[in-house]
Design a protein around this motif. Structure first.
Motif, PDB file in Angstrom:
ATOM      1  N   ARG A 281       0.861  -1.194   0.000  1.00 17.98           N
ATOM      2  CA  ARG A 281       0.000   0.000   0.000  1.00 17.98           C
ATOM      3  C   ARG A 281       0.892   1.237   0.000  1.00 17.98           C
ATOM      4  O   ARG A 281       2.049   1.194   0.422  1.00 17.98           O
ATOM      5  N   HIS A 323      -7.996   0.991   6.179  1.00 15.40           N
ATOM      6  CA  HIS A 323      -7.869  -0.151   5.280  1.00 15.40           C
ATOM      7  C   HIS A 323      -8.117   0.286   3.843  1.00 15.40           C
ATOM      8  O   HIS A 323      -8.756   1.315   3.597  1.00 15.40           O
ATOM      9  N   ILE A 324      -7.586  -0.504   2.904  1.00 15.81           N
ATOM     10  CA  ILE A 324      -7.705  -0.210   1.478  1.00 15.81           C
ATOM     11  C   ILE A 324      -8.126  -1.501   0.765  1.00 15.81           C
ATOM     12  O   ILE A 324      -7.569  -2.571   1.027  1.00 15.81           O
ATOM     13  N   TYR A 325      -9.098  -1.384  -0.123  1.00 16.24           N
ATOM     14  CA  TYR A 325      -9.594  -2.553  -0.846  1.00 16.24           C
ATOM     15  C   TYR A 325      -9.058  -2.552  -2.270  1.00 16.24           C
ATOM     16  O   TYR A 325      -9.141  -1.553  -2.982  1.00 16.24           O
ATOM     17  N   TYR A 326      -8.498  -3.715  -2.695  1.00 21.38           N
ATOM     18  CA  TYR A 326      -7.962  -3.877  -4.044  1.00 21.38           C
ATOM     19  C   TYR A 326      -8.890  -4.796  -4.829  1.00 21.38           C
ATOM     20  O   TYR A 326      -8.921  -6.015  -4.613  1.00 21.38           O
ATOM     21  N   GLU A 327      -9.628  -4.195  -5.744  1.00 22.54           N
ATOM     22  CA  GLU A 327     -10.680  -4.908  -6.466  1.00 22.54           C
ATOM     23  C   GLU A 327     -10.146  -6.041  -7.332  1.00 22.54           C
ATOM     24  O   GLU A 327     -10.753  -7.112  -7.406  1.00 22.54           O
ATOM     25  N   TYR A 330      -9.382  -8.856  -4.968  1.00 22.35           N
ATOM     26  CA  TYR A 330     -10.361  -9.093  -3.896  1.00 22.35           C
ATOM     27  C   TYR A 330      -9.636  -9.108  -2.542  1.00 22.35           C
ATOM     28  O   TYR A 330      -9.880  -9.951  -1.686  1.00 22.35           O
ATOM     29  N   ARG A 331      -8.762  -8.146  -2.392  1.00 22.16           N
ATOM     30  CA  ARG A 331      -7.897  -8.090  -1.212  1.00 22.16           C
ATOM     31  C   ARG A 331      -8.127  -6.810  -0.426  1.00 22.16           C
ATOM     32  O   ARG A 331      -8.195  -5.735  -1.002  1.00 22.16           O
ATOM     33  N   THR A 332      -8.234  -6.950   0.890  1.00 21.38           N
ATOM     34  CA  THR A 332      -8.315  -5.789   1.770  1.00 21.38           C
ATOM     35  C   THR A 332      -7.000  -5.679   2.531  1.00 21.38           C
ATOM     36  O   THR A 332      -6.591  -6.620   3.219  1.00 21.38           O
ATOM     37  N   GLU A 333      -6.334  -4.564   2.355  1.00 19.71           N
ATOM     38  CA  GLU A 333      -5.071  -4.324   3.037  1.00 19.71           C
ATOM     39  C   GLU A 333      -5.347  -3.513   4.297  1.00 19.71           C
ATOM     40  O   GLU A 333      -5.704  -2.331   4.233  1.00 19.71           O
ATOM     41  N   TRP A 334      -5.217  -4.160   5.446  1.00 13.61           N
ATOM     42  CA  TRP A 334      -5.435  -3.479   6.725  1.00 13.61           C
ATOM     43  C   TRP A 334      -4.145  -2.826   7.182  1.00 13.61           C
ATOM     44  O   TRP A 334      -3.062  -3.403   7.052  1.00 13.61           O
ATOM     45  N   CYS A 344      -3.709   4.747   7.511  1.00 10.19           N
ATOM     46  CA  CYS A 344      -3.020   4.245   6.322  1.00 10.19           C
ATOM     47  C   CYS A 344      -2.104   5.293   5.688  1.00 10.19           C
ATOM     48  O   CYS A 344      -1.094   4.948   5.081  1.00 10.19           O
TER      49      CYS A 344
END
Length: 378
Positions: A281, A323-327, A330-334, A344
Motif C-alpha cells: 500500500r 484499510h484499502i480494498y484492491y478490487e 479481492y484483497r483488503t489491506e489493513w 493508512c
C-alpha cells in the motif's frame, strides 16, 4: 595460352603489409580501451555495492530521505519548512529532482531547508515517460550515498504531510518493510507481450508511484540493469485522443497504454521475489477524478485540493482511513502495527498553495505565520 599472374613489387607488398599492421594496431588499441572502460565500470559498481553492504551495518541514528520530484520549484515549501522545523537535523535528509539547472536558494525558495538540495545530474522529465522512473532512480542513487539514510520517501511537489515529523519518523522506523502500492493489473492492456520473457506476465504489477522503501529495496532499484531498459523500450504512454486526427485515433488507441512510473518498482520487486517484504500500500493519499466524461477524453487524474476543500473534516476523514480494498485481487489491506489499527496515510496530494496555507492555519504540521506568504517568489 595462360595469362601471367600479376607480380607485386617488393615496395607495393611492403606498403600493404604496413597498412595491415596499422589497422591491426588500431583494432587492438580500441579493444584495450574498451576493456579498460568496462573494467573501470565494473570496479566502480563493485566498489559502490561493497560500500552499500558496509552501510547496512550502520549503527547510528537512522535518517529518512525525503525525495521530492518537482517540475521546477516547490510551491509548498513554506509548509514543509514548518514541518522540518519540528525535526532534529540528524533524523532526515532532503533531495530534490527539479528542472536541469534550477537551483534552490534564497531567490527561489522561502525555506532554507531546501537550499542547495537539488541534484546536480537532473534530467528533463516527461509525464508518462521512462524519464520519470529514471529521475526516481537518480534520487535514490543520491540518497544511498549517505549510509545513515534507512528509509526513502518519494514525494511530489504537491504533497503535504498529514502529521508532524515525530509521528511520521516513528511510523516508518517501527516498520521493517517498504510501503509499495502493488496489485495485479488484470483490467488494462498495459502489459506489452514484447516484454516477455524478460518481464513475465505473471510478475506484471501496477500501483501508485509514491513509494517508501527500506534501504535494501532502494539498492535493488538503483542496481537494476535488466528491467529498466525493457521499460524504456516497451512501456510507453498511449497518445491522447485528438479530434483533429479523426479515424487515426482508432489505430492510436489500440496501442498499449503503459505508464512506466505506475508499474516499474512494483514489477521489479515482484520479479526479485520481494513482495513478502512489502506493505502493499502507499502512504500517500490521492483522490482520483471519477468523472466518466473527463476520463474518456483525458484519462484519470488526481483531484487538486483547494483552500475550501482542505477542511478539517476532510483531513480528519483521510486520517481516519485504516484499510484499502484492491478490487482486482479481492484483497483488503489493513493498516496495522502488530495487531493495532493505524492510519493508512502519512501524506496526501495534490494540494494547492491555498490549501497548504489552510493546513498550517489549522495546525496540521505546526505553527506558521501566514503573513510570510505575502511575498511570492518564482
Amino acid at each position: 595460352m595462360m595469362k601471367k599472374t600479376p607480380f607485386l613489387s617488393p615496395r607495393k607488398l611492403l606498403w600493404i603489409c604496413f597498412k595491415l599492421v596499422i589497422a591491426l594496431s588500431v583494432l587492438i588499441c580500441m579493444i584495450a580501451i574498451w576493456k579498460l572502460e568496462l573494467q573501470s565500470d565494473l570496479s566502480s559498481t563493485k566498489s559502490t555495492r561493497t560500500s552499500r553492504i558496509v552501510s547496512r551495518r550502520f549503527e547510528g541514528t537512522p535518517k529518512i530521505a525525503f525525495m521530492f520530484l518537482a517540475r521546477r520549484n516547490l510551491p509548498l515549501d513554506f509548509l514543509w519548512g514548518s514541518f522540518f522545523e519540528g525535526a532534529e537535523a540528524a533524523n532526515y535528509s532532503i533531495y530534490i529532482h527539479s528542472q536541469p539547472g534550477f537551483v534552490f536558494d534564497e531567490s527561489t525558495t522561502r525555506s532554507a531547508f531546501f537550499y542547495g538540495r537539488q541534484l546536480s545530474n537532473s534530467i528533463q522529465v516527461g509525464w508518462g515517460e521512462a524519464s520519470m522512473i529514471e529521475a526516481e532512480r537518480l534520487l535514490l542513487e543520491a540518497a544511498l550515498e549517505d549510509p545513515a539514510n534507512q528509509r526513502f520517501v518519494l514525494l511530489s511537489d504537491s504533497c503535504v504531510p498529514l502529521y508532524n515529523f515525530s509521528y511520521i519518523y516513528n511510523y516508518l522506523m517501527l516498520s521493517p518493510r517498504s510501503f509499495v502500492d502493488s496489485f495485479l493489473d488484470k483490467k488494462e492492456g498495459r502489459y506489452n507481450p514484447k516484454m516477455s520473457p524478460n518481464i513475465p506476465r505473471d510478475k506484471w504489477r501496477k500501483g501508485s508511484q509514491w513509494i517508501t522503501l527500506i534501504r535494501s529495496h532502494a539498492e535493488v532499484v538503483v542496481d537494476d540493469e535488466d528491467v529498466f531498459p525493457i521499460f524504456g523500450r516497451f512501456c510507453k504512454r498511449r497518445p491522447p485522443v485528438d479530434d483533429e486526427k479523426g479515424q487515426k485515433n482508432t489505430k492510436l488507441q489500440k496501442q498499449h497504454n503503459c505508464i512506466p512510473d505506475e508499474h516499474y518498482v512494483q514489477t521489479l520487486l515482484a520479479m526479485r521475489g520481494l513482495e513478502k517484504d512489502l506493505e502493499r500500500r502507499t502512504l500517500t493519499y490521492t483522490l482520483w477524478n471519477e468523472s466518466a466524461t473527463k476520463m474518456e477524453k483525458k484519462g484519470w487524474h488526481p483531484v487538486t485540493f483547494t483552500y475550501a476543500a482542505a477542511s478539517p473534516q476532510r483531513i480528519k476523514k483521510i486520517k481516519g482511513i485504516t484499510h484499502i480494498y484492491y478490487e482486482t485481487e479481492y484483497r483488503t489491506e489493513w493498516c496495522r502495527t502488530n495487531s493495532t489499527l493505524i492510519p493508512c496515510f502519512l501524506f496526501a496530494r495534490k494540494f494547492s498553495r491555498g490549501a497548504g496555507m489552510r493546513l498550517l492555519s489549522e495546525g496540521i504540521v505546526g505553527r506558521y505565520d501566514p503573513s510570510a506568504l505575502i511575498e511570492t517568489r518564482q
